[in-house]
Design a protein around this motif. Structure first.
Motif, mmCIF file in Angstrom:
data_model
loop_
_atom_site.group_PDB
_atom_site.id
_atom_site.type_symbol
_atom_site.label_atom_id
_atom_site.label_comp_id
_atom_site.label_asym_id
_atom_site.label_seq_id
_atom_site.Cartn_x
_atom_site.Cartn_y
_atom_site.Cartn_z
ATOM 1 N N ARG A 153 79.961 34.271 47.385
ATOM 2 C CA ARG A 153 79.356 34.613 46.112
ATOM 3 C C ARG A 153 78.401 35.785 46.291
ATOM 4 N N SER A 154 78.398 36.699 45.346
ATOM 5 C CA SER A 154 77.467 37.813 45.370
ATOM 6 C C SER A 154 76.304 37.494 44.435
ATOM 7 N N VAL A 155 75.109 37.415 45.009
ATOM 8 C CA VAL A 155 73.915 37.061 44.248
ATOM 9 C C VAL A 155 73.101 38.325 43.978
ATOM 10 N N GLY A 156 72.837 38.609 42.727
ATOM 11 C CA GLY A 156 72.048 39.777 42.363
ATOM 12 C C GLY A 156 70.564 39.533 42.566
ATOM 13 N N GLU A 157 69.804 40.609 42.780
ATOM 14 C CA GLU A 157 68.383 40.463 43.071
ATOM 15 C C GLU A 157 67.611 39.778 41.937
ATOM 16 N N HIS A 158 68.048 39.967 40.697
ATOM 17 C CA HIS A 158 67.330 39.359 39.577
ATOM 18 C C HIS A 158 67.695 37.882 39.381
ATOM 19 N N GLU A 159 68.682 37.402 40.146
ATOM 20 C CA GLU A 159 68.993 35.970 40.138
ATOM 21 C C GLU A 159 68.131 35.199 41.125
ATOM 22 N N ILE A 160 67.478 35.914 42.024
ATOM 23 C CA ILE A 160 66.744 35.282 43.126
ATOM 24 C C ILE A 160 65.313 34.965 42.712
ATOM 25 N N ALA A 161 64.889 33.734 43.003
ATOM 26 C CA ALA A 161 63.500 33.335 42.776
ATOM 27 C C ALA A 161 62.656 33.694 43.999
ATOM 28 N N TYR A 162 63.181 33.371 45.179
ATOM 29 C CA TYR A 162 62.464 33.713 46.402
ATOM 30 C C TYR A 162 63.364 33.531 47.623
ATOM 31 N N PHE A 163 62.979 34.181 48.708
ATOM 32 C CA PHE A 163 63.541 33.954 50.031
ATOM 33 C C PHE A 163 62.552 33.059 50.771
ATOM 34 N N PHE A 164 63.063 32.122 51.573
ATOM 35 C CA PHE A 164 62.154 31.320 52.378
ATOM 36 C C PHE A 164 62.765 31.039 53.745
ATOM 37 N N ALA A 165 61.886 31.006 54.734
ATOM 38 C CA ALA A 165 62.309 30.736 56.114
ATOM 39 C C ALA A 165 62.047 29.281 56.436
ATOM 40 N N SER A 166 63.022 28.661 57.093
ATOM 41 C CA SER A 166 62.882 27.281 57.540
ATOM 42 C C SER A 166 63.564 27.159 58.893
ATOM 43 N N GLY A 167 62.768 26.814 59.915
ATOM 44 C CA GLY A 167 63.334 26.793 61.260
ATOM 45 C C GLY A 167 63.747 28.196 61.672
ATOM 46 N N LYS A 168 64.987 28.334 62.113
ATOM 47 C CA LYS A 168 65.487 29.642 62.533
ATOM 48 C C LYS A 168 66.314 30.327 61.445
ATOM 49 N N HIS A 169 66.334 29.760 60.244
ATOM 50 C CA HIS A 169 67.203 30.271 59.199
ATOM 51 C C HIS A 169 66.418 30.840 58.019
ATOM 52 N N LEU A 170 67.068 31.759 57.308
ATOM 53 C CA LEU A 170 66.527 32.333 56.081
ATOM 54 C C LEU A 170 67.381 31.842 54.920
ATOM 55 N N PHE A 171 66.725 31.445 53.846
ATOM 56 C CA PHE A 171 67.431 30.918 52.683
ATOM 57 C C PHE A 171 67.081 31.718 51.427
ATOM 58 N N ILE A 172 68.013 31.739 50.498
ATOM 59 C CA ILE A 172 67.796 32.301 49.172
ATOM 60 C C ILE A 172 67.736 31.148 48.178
ATOM 61 N N LYS A 173 66.705 31.125 47.375
ATOM 62 C CA LYS A 173 66.593 30.155 46.282
ATOM 63 C C LYS A 173 66.758 30.919 44.976
ATOM 64 N N THR A 174 67.744 30.546 44.184
ATOM 65 C CA THR A 174 67.994 31.254 42.935
ATOM 66 C C THR A 174 67.257 30.595 41.776
ATOM 67 N N LYS A 175 67.167 31.303 40.676
ATOM 68 C CA LYS A 175 66.439 30.808 39.516
ATOM 69 C C LYS A 175 67.130 29.606 38.882
ATOM 70 N N ASP A 176 68.437 29.449 39.154
ATOM 71 C CA ASP A 176 69.144 28.269 38.646
ATOM 72 C C ASP A 176 69.155 27.131 39.676
ATOM 73 N N GLU A 177 68.196 27.214 40.645
ATOM 74 C CA GLU A 177 67.921 26.146 41.609
ATOM 75 C C GLU A 177 69.022 25.924 42.639
ATOM 76 N N GLN A 178 69.790 26.957 42.931
ATOM 77 C CA GLN A 178 70.773 26.886 44.011
ATOM 78 C C GLN A 178 70.130 27.437 45.291
ATOM 79 N N THR A 179 70.525 26.864 46.430
ATOM 80 C CA THR A 179 69.996 27.306 47.717
ATOM 81 C C THR A 179 71.147 27.775 48.603
ATOM 82 N N TYR A 180 71.002 28.980 49.167
ATOM 83 C CA TYR A 180 72.038 29.546 50.030
ATOM 84 C C TYR A 180 71.394 30.031 51.323
ATOM 85 N N ILE A 181 72.065 29.816 52.437
ATOM 86 C CA ILE A 181 71.624 30.385 53.699
ATOM 87 C C ILE A 181 72.036 31.855 53.723
ATOM 88 N N TYR A 182 71.161 32.701 54.268
ATOM 89 C CA TYR A 182 71.453 34.139 54.317
ATOM 90 C C TYR A 182 71.226 34.630 55.736
#
Length: 255
Positions: A153-182
């Motif tokens: 899936r291609s996520v646009g920057e305006h769909e993203i609420a925030y990036f967050f780091a957990s452990g050794k991974h980076l995640f994207i949290k979208t405004k519709d409450e989906q979480t993706y590893i990046y």
């Protein structure tokens, strides 16, 4: 000028503090002593200083472990009894490398070097210039390819609420409450984002301006953000003390 000494040996701390208090090369307003990698890591996450004196071997590990946990852009003078780390330390913002036991003239030479560099270059402006160069339009990412099950899936920057780091991974949290590893790190991804809408508030979070739902000011140096959607792994999200002034400027610019 605020000074930090990262050293676990009491005699070494006392010796260095005495020399610093007697010298007249730089004006010192405070000297903070940190006795372990854990204590130093916690301190540098929330505080900034002008110069660091750092031993390499501490009671709970090597001081290099601090750099794995927190980004330090402060000039450092390493004071150590070991000469095998001379090449490794210059990967960081190293002013000098002094071998113990050292004499007062060696300390003075290091301080003169620091003073010359400080007076010749505006360090903060230099760092800002580097970030500007890194964020040229051709390098800024506006869409992010993520995995969603067995699909992409291609996520646009305006769909993203925030990036967050957990452990050794980076995640994207979208405004519709989906979480993706990046596949990136929080340290590197910030240089690829539009600085007008994203800000790295601490070592774990990069937030979109629209994701800030509420701001709670506990003190001038302690600001809590309520994000939308609410992070699942954090009870409270605070702006790092080292980022407070820049964050206020960013918020003012975007509001």
């Amino acid at each position: 000028m605020k000074i930090v000494i990262v050293e676990d040996e009491l005699l070494a701390v006392t010796y260095l503090k005495n020399l610093l208090e007697e010298q007249a090369i730089i004006d010192i307003s405070s000297i903070t002593v940190l006795r372990s990698t854990k204590q130093a890591t916690e301190f540098f996450r929330e505080n900034s200083v002008d110069l660091i004196f750092m031993d390499i071997h501490l009671g709970d590990g090597k001081s290099f472990e601090i750099f794995q946990e927190v980004e330090i852009l402060t000039p450092i003078i390493f004071t150590t009894a070991y000469d095998e780390y001379a090449m490794k330390v210059f990967k960081h913002f190293t002013i000098d490398y002094i071998l113990k036991p050292f004499e007062i003239n060696e300390l003075h030479l290091a301080l003169h070097k620091f003073k010359t560099i400080r007076e010749s270059f505006d360090i903060s402006s230099t760092l800002k210039s580097i970030l500007v160069l890194q964020n040229t339009p051709s390098e800024i990412i506006h869409r992010f390819l993520v995995t969603n099950g067995n699909k992409l899936r291609s996520v646009g920057e305006h769909e993203i609420a925030y990036f967050f780091a957990s452990g050794k991974h980076l995640f994207i949290k979208t405004k519709d409450e989906q979480t993706y590893i990046y596949d990136d790190t929080i340290k590197d991804i910030i240089n690829k984002l539009d600085e007008n809408i994203f800000f790295k508030i601490n070592r774990k979070f990069i937030v979109h301006i629209d994701a800030i739902n509420e701001i709670i000011k506990h003190s001038s140096q302690k600001v809590e953000l309520h994000l939308c959607p609410k992070p699942e792994t954090e009870q409270a999200v605070f702006v790092s003390k080292t980022q407070i002034n820049s964050w206020i400027d960013w918020m003012s610019m975007n509001r």
